[in-house]
Design an enzyme around this catalytic site. Structure first.
Site, mmCIF file in Angstrom:
data_model
loop_
_atom_site.group_PDB
_atom_site.id
_atom_site.type_symbol
_atom_site.label_atom_id
_atom_site.label_comp_id
_atom_site.label_asym_id
_atom_site.label_seq_id
_atom_site.Cartn_x
_atom_site.Cartn_y
_atom_site.Cartn_z
ATOM 1 N N CYS A 1 0.855 -1.175 0.000
ATOM 2 C CA CYS A 1 0.000 0.000 0.000
ATOM 3 C C CYS A 1 0.896 1.231 0.000
ATOM 4 O O CYS A 1 2.000 1.209 0.531
ATOM 5 C CB CYS A 1 -0.934 0.100 1.196
ATOM 6 S SG CYS A 1 -1.971 -1.333 1.425
ATOM 7 N N ARG B 1 3.031 -0.065 -5.299
ATOM 8 C CA ARG B 1 2.866 -0.690 -3.990
ATOM 9 C C ARG B 1 1.505 -1.368 -3.842
ATOM 10 O O ARG B 1 1.242 -2.027 -2.828
ATOM 11 C CB ARG B 1 3.023 0.360 -2.880
ATOM 12 C CG ARG B 1 4.328 1.123 -2.942
ATOM 13 C CD ARG B 1 4.386 2.171 -1.861
ATOM 14 N NE ARG B 1 4.484 1.566 -0.554
ATOM 15 C CZ ARG B 1 5.622 1.171 0.009
ATOM 16 N NH1 ARG B 1 6.764 1.353 -0.631
ATOM 17 N NH2 ARG B 1 5.630 0.612 1.190
ATOM 18 N N TRP C 1 -3.153 -2.450 -1.546
ATOM 19 C CA TRP C 1 -2.983 -3.854 -1.923
ATOM 20 C C TRP C 1 -3.630 -4.640 -0.790
ATOM 21 O O TRP C 1 -3.129 -4.634 0.341
ATOM 22 C CB TRP C 1 -1.509 -4.210 -2.053
ATOM 23 C CG TRP C 1 -1.274 -5.619 -2.495
ATOM 24 C CD1 TRP C 1 -1.384 -6.111 -3.759
ATOM 25 C CD2 TRP C 1 -0.896 -6.721 -1.683
ATOM 26 N NE1 TRP C 1 -1.098 -7.448 -3.780
ATOM 27 C CE2 TRP C 1 -0.801 -7.849 -2.513
ATOM 28 C CE3 TRP C 1 -0.637 -6.878 -0.310
ATOM 29 C CZ2 TRP C 1 -0.447 -9.112 -2.035
ATOM 30 C CZ3 TRP C 1 -0.287 -8.138 0.163
ATOM 31 C CH2 TRP C 1 -0.191 -9.242 -0.701
ATOM 32 N N ASN D 1 -0.299 1.758 6.028
ATOM 33 C CA ASN D 1 0.398 0.710 5.277
ATOM 34 C C ASN D 1 1.002 -0.236 6.299
ATOM 35 O O ASN D 1 1.711 0.209 7.200
ATOM 36 C CB ASN D 1 1.502 1.338 4.415
ATOM 37 C CG ASN D 1 2.451 0.298 3.851
ATOM 38 O OD1 ASN D 1 2.031 -0.801 3.514
ATOM 39 N ND2 ASN D 1 3.720 0.634 3.760
ATOM 40 N N GLY D 2 0.703 -1.534 6.165
ATOM 41 C CA GLY D 2 1.244 -2.510 7.114
ATOM 42 C C GLY D 2 0.151 -3.476 7.521
ATOM 43 O O GLY D 2 -0.896 -3.566 6.863
ATOM 44 N N GLU E 1 13.320 -18.442 -12.886
ATOM 45 C CA GLU E 1 13.003 -17.026 -13.050
ATOM 46 C C GLU E 1 12.124 -16.814 -14.290
ATOM 47 O O GLU E 1 11.175 -16.022 -14.255
ATOM 48 C CB GLU E 1 14.296 -16.198 -13.132
ATOM 49 C CG GLU E 1 14.113 -14.729 -13.430
ATOM 50 C CD GLU E 1 13.240 -13.962 -12.434
ATOM 51 O OE1 GLU E 1 12.874 -14.512 -11.388
ATOM 52 O OE2 GLU E 1 12.905 -12.798 -12.741
ATOM 53 N N LYS F 1 8.393 -15.116 -14.107
ATOM 54 C CA LYS F 1 8.052 -13.935 -14.927
ATOM 55 C C LYS F 1 6.796 -14.219 -15.734
ATOM 56 O O LYS F 1 5.899 -13.395 -15.808
ATOM 57 C CB LYS F 1 9.236 -13.625 -15.840
ATOM 58 C CG LYS F 1 9.506 -12.198 -16.089
ATOM 59 C CD LYS F 1 10.366 -11.501 -15.071
ATOM 60 C CE LYS F 1 9.895 -11.583 -13.666
ATOM 61 N NZ LYS F 1 10.771 -11.033 -12.681
ATOM 62 N N GLU G 1 3.656 -14.377 -13.533
ATOM 63 C CA GLU G 1 3.367 -13.079 -12.932
ATOM 64 C C GLU G 1 2.582 -12.155 -13.866
ATOM 65 O O GLU G 1 1.648 -11.495 -13.436
ATOM 66 C CB GLU G 1 4.728 -12.452 -12.581
ATOM 67 C CG GLU G 1 4.695 -11.338 -11.623
ATOM 68 C CD GLU G 1 6.115 -10.872 -11.257
ATOM 69 O OE1 GLU G 1 7.089 -11.283 -11.903
ATOM 70 O OE2 GLU G 1 6.224 -10.070 -10.324
ATOM 71 N N HIS H 1 10.236 -37.736 -13.263
ATOM 72 C CA HIS H 1 9.780 -38.307 -11.987
ATOM 73 C C HIS H 1 8.367 -37.851 -11.628
ATOM 74 O O HIS H 1 8.010 -37.824 -10.454
ATOM 75 C CB HIS H 1 10.776 -37.957 -10.880
ATOM 76 C CG HIS H 1 12.122 -38.564 -11.109
ATOM 77 N ND1 HIS H 1 12.356 -39.921 -11.032
ATOM 78 C CD2 HIS H 1 13.299 -38.010 -11.490
ATOM 79 C CE1 HIS H 1 13.618 -40.179 -11.317
ATOM 80 N NE2 HIS H 1 14.218 -39.013 -11.617
ATOM 81 N N LYS I 1 4.650 -4.205 -6.168
ATOM 82 C CA LYS I 1 6.100 -4.225 -6.345
ATOM 83 C C LYS I 1 6.831 -4.491 -5.037
ATOM 84 O O LYS I 1 7.811 -5.208 -4.985
ATOM 85 C CB LYS I 1 6.521 -2.863 -6.914
ATOM 86 C CG LYS I 1 7.994 -2.715 -7.179
ATOM 87 C CD LYS I 1 8.372 -3.393 -8.458
ATOM 88 C CE LYS I 1 9.825 -3.282 -8.799
ATOM 89 N NZ LYS I 1 10.223 -4.379 -9.708
HETATM 90 C C1 AGP Z 1 9.558 -10.149 -9.226
HETATM 91 O O1 AGP Z 1 9.172 -10.048 -10.545
HETATM 92 C C2 AGP Z 1 8.519 -10.043 -8.247
HETATM 93 N N1 AGP Z 1 7.697 -8.928 -8.434
HETATM 94 C C3 AGP Z 1 8.835 -10.416 -6.825
HETATM 95 O O2 AGP Z 1 9.054 -11.788 -6.836
HETATM 96 C C4 AGP Z 1 10.020 -9.728 -6.119
HETATM 97 O O3 AGP Z 1 11.215 -10.117 -6.692
HETATM 98 C C5 AGP Z 1 9.979 -10.096 -4.626
HETATM 99 O O4 AGP Z 1 8.786 -9.643 -4.074
HETATM 100 C C6 AGP Z 1 11.161 -9.583 -3.862
HETATM 101 O O5 AGP Z 1 11.213 -8.192 -3.865
HETATM 102 P P1 AGP Z 1 12.510 -7.421 -3.399
HETATM 103 O O6 AGP Z 1 13.604 -7.778 -4.338
HETATM 104 O O7 AGP Z 1 12.120 -5.983 -3.462
HETATM 105 O O8 AGP Z 1 12.819 -7.872 -2.016
#
Ligand code: AGP
Length: 591
Positions: free
Chosen positions: A2, A27, A71, A95-96, A464, A468, A471, A487, A586
């Site tokens: 947030c 956020r 969020w 936020n929190g 990774e 991606k 996501e 397996h 993010k």
């Molecule tokens: C990556 O594409 C993601 N949005 C997410 O996995 C991110 O890498 C993760 O939340 C860690 O964030 P940070 O690197 O800011 O700690």
């Protein structure tokens, strides 16, 4: 997560609040709202969805206001659950997570309060109302004393037309003064364009923002001095620079970014101290989440292979509750783009308390991780706005490989810096070939699931690539160790299933090809990402991206480029906004 903002000053607050919230949408962006004080009354404008839905509130009058982009954690994304929350004369944004919300709610309900949302945050407005005796700051101090969990809060009161009050514990908060106004925001990007003096609030601190400027207080409400933050207003102002999406712009920056990571590392003032620590390091624990966790996995391959030092890579949310064994001479590496990820912060603190020397690898100056680490190394990737991490991943890899090189040297081995420096040009060459994946999109559009296969460092890169894709395309996918497929998971592969195979290590190539034969025999469409030309025209391969050659240990910095591009173009082809995937944010500042 947030984002929160607040303003009091000579201008109308709404334009600053709305523009600031747009910059904080990374956020969270499932609902938004602002509250403005006008004629002694709080006026509330809230919506489900993005900040732009609040556009008509821009013309509303009121020089004091707070705002929020959400969020959802507790309570579905809805207008009723959107912040600000108002109770009596008080409006708050938070936020929190308030972990003792049920206990507090029970107490407040027993006193006759009624609640209008399902959020944990609303209790803060109720507590302020309960503790208020004409002094908003004192009421905030008493309220904060009742809260367990994490919070960055800004509050206003109908009785006080010229002041905001803020409190912070674990969630980031920046306050500012200048240009006839006072400001508060979750991070400096929301305020930076104003070019005013900014201060980071520390844990347990409070701030009073009024016509006299910003005053910061400790837990006991004793005034404390604050040094202004150094920042470049232009660098902090997000701009797509002609690209359709931030994600594409950030991918295009990768060659420059990894160059910077490499050069900055050698010049870092922390270099000498780090070299001393590396000299006595016996093992490494890497803690991180998501993409940063994957860069940790890539680093493990490089460090173990080049330095013969054992590396444990652990998802931070697991590490923090696992009672990890941290023997003497352990180096802990906390890898985090934002420097604010709650799980990574907690895991890093735990490792440090257990005796490890803590090095933070982060992209954000003044972030929370920089305050707890013994040494901070900056990836220097510049602001990353797209939720899906791209350039920060490559920059983390380059920096972690630099650490591997310094570690190898400190143990009497060779330096890999020259090679890492050459990677800058290799990456620039590889970046061009990434556009070739656009030709793959028709094969992926109708797919029900996608597989990414690799061995060794290719396996880490495959994970990774899969993250991606999930996501931003919302397609189910798996990154898999090529040898493990048979397996169980092979059962999921059928006619037309797209399988992306990574093949960059000559020593493992034929082994990975075994898995390629297996999926091809079940009708899969195989797409190859390789630096080994001899595999490009194999009959099993539908299409291939040929990358320039580089040392196998460093290959993920190249092989991830077409994977990022594939996710990006497929996301657009599926009608999504790659910059703002559903359900995500993010910066994950909650557990
Ligand atoms: C990556 O594409 C993601 N949005 C997410 O996995 C991110 O890498 C993760 O939340 C860690 O964030 P940070 O690197 O800011 O700690």
């Amino acid at each position: 997560m947030c984002g929160i903002v607040g303003y009091y000053g000579k201008e109308n607050a709404a334009p600053f609040l709305l523009d600031g919230l747009k910059k904080l949408e990374y956020r969270g962006y499932d609902s938004a709202g602002i509250a403005l004080l006008r004629g002694g009354k709080i006026n509330l404008y809230r919506c489900r969805g993005r900040v732009r839905e609040l556009g008509s509130a821009r013309r509303e009058k009121g020089q004091l206001g707070i705002g929020h982009t959400r969020w959802a954690t507790h309570g579905a994304p809805s207008e009723a659950n959107a912040h600000p929350h108002v109770y009596g004369k008080f409006a708050i944004v938070h936020n929190g997570i308030i972990e003792n919300q049920f206990e507090l709610k029970g107490e407040l309900l027993a006193r006759g309060d009624t609640f209008s949302s399902e959020t944990d945050s609303e209790v803060i407005a109720h507590l302020l109302a309960y503790y208020y005796e004409g002094d908003l700051l004192a009421a905030m101090q008493k309220t904060a004393g009742r809260l367990k969990g994490s919070y960055a809060v800004a509050a206003m009161c109908e009785e006080i037309p010229d002041a905001l009050v803020c409190a912070r514990s674990k969630s980031p908060l920046v306050v500012g003064e200048g240009n006839g106004g006072v400001y508060v925001a979750s991070d400096l990007s929301a305020i930076a364009a104003r070019g005013v003096a900014l201060y980071a609030l520390g844990d347990g601190e409070f701030a009073l923002l009024n016509g006299k400027g910003v005053t910061v207080y400790d837990r006991d409400l004793t005034v404390i001095p604050k040094e202004p933050l150094e920042y470049d207003p232009e660098a902090e102002a997000p701009d797509k620079r002609g690209y359709r999406h931030y994600m594409r712009k950030e991918m295009a920056e990768i060659p420059a970014v990894i160059g910077k990571s490499c050069i900055d590392f050698a010049r870092d003032p922390a270099y000498e101290e780090l070299t001393r620590v590396l000299g006595r390091t016996q093992r490494i624990h890497i803690v991180a989440c998501g993409t940063a966790y994957h860069s940790g996995l890539c680093a493990k391959f490089a460090i173990e292979s080049l330095c013969r030092i054992p590396v444990e890579v652990c998802v931070a949310s697991e590490y923090r509750y696992r009672n990890p064994i941290v023997p003497p001479d352990t180096l802990a590496l906390a890898v985090t783009q934002s420097g604010e990820t709650a799980d990574t912060l907690a895991a890093a603190e735990l490792a440090k308390q257990a005796g490890a020397y803590l090095v933070a690898v982060t992209n954000v100056p003044y972030s929370s991780i920089t305050r707890i680490a013994d040494t901070v190394l900056f990836t220097g990737a510049g602001r990353e706005i797209a939720v899906a991490a791209t350039k920060s991943f490559n920059a983390q890899l380059e920096l972690l490989y630099c650490i591997a090189s310094a570690l190898a040297e400190s143990k009497g081995g060779q330096s890999y810096f020259a090679e890492l420096h050459r990677l800058i040009e290799t990456v620039a060459a590889a970046e061009k070939s990434c556009e070739e994946v656009r030709g793959w999109i028709p094969y992926f559009l109708g797919a029900r699931s996608v597989f990414f296969l690799g061995r060794g460092a290719d396996y880490a890169a495959a994970l990774e690539g899969s993250l991606k894709l999930k996501e931003i395309t919302y397609l189910p996918s798996e990154g898999y160790a090529a040898g493990e497929l048979k397996h169980g998971t092979l059962a999921l592969v059928d006619e037309g299933t797209p399988v992306v195979a990574l093949l960059t290590d000559p020593a493992l190539a034929e082994k990975t090809m075994n898995a390629v034969h297996e999926v091809y025999a079940r009708g899969a469409n195989v797409f190859l990402i390789t630096s080994l030309p001899e595999y490009v025209s194999r009959k099993e391969v539908s299409s291939a991206v040929l990358l320039p050659a580089c040392r196998a240990e460093f290959s993920p910095v190249l092989s991830v480029l077409p994977l990022q591009a594939l996710a990006y173009y497929l996301s657009i082809a599926r009608g999504n906004n790659p910059d703002k995937p559903r359900n995500l944010a993010k910066s994950v500042t909650v557990e």
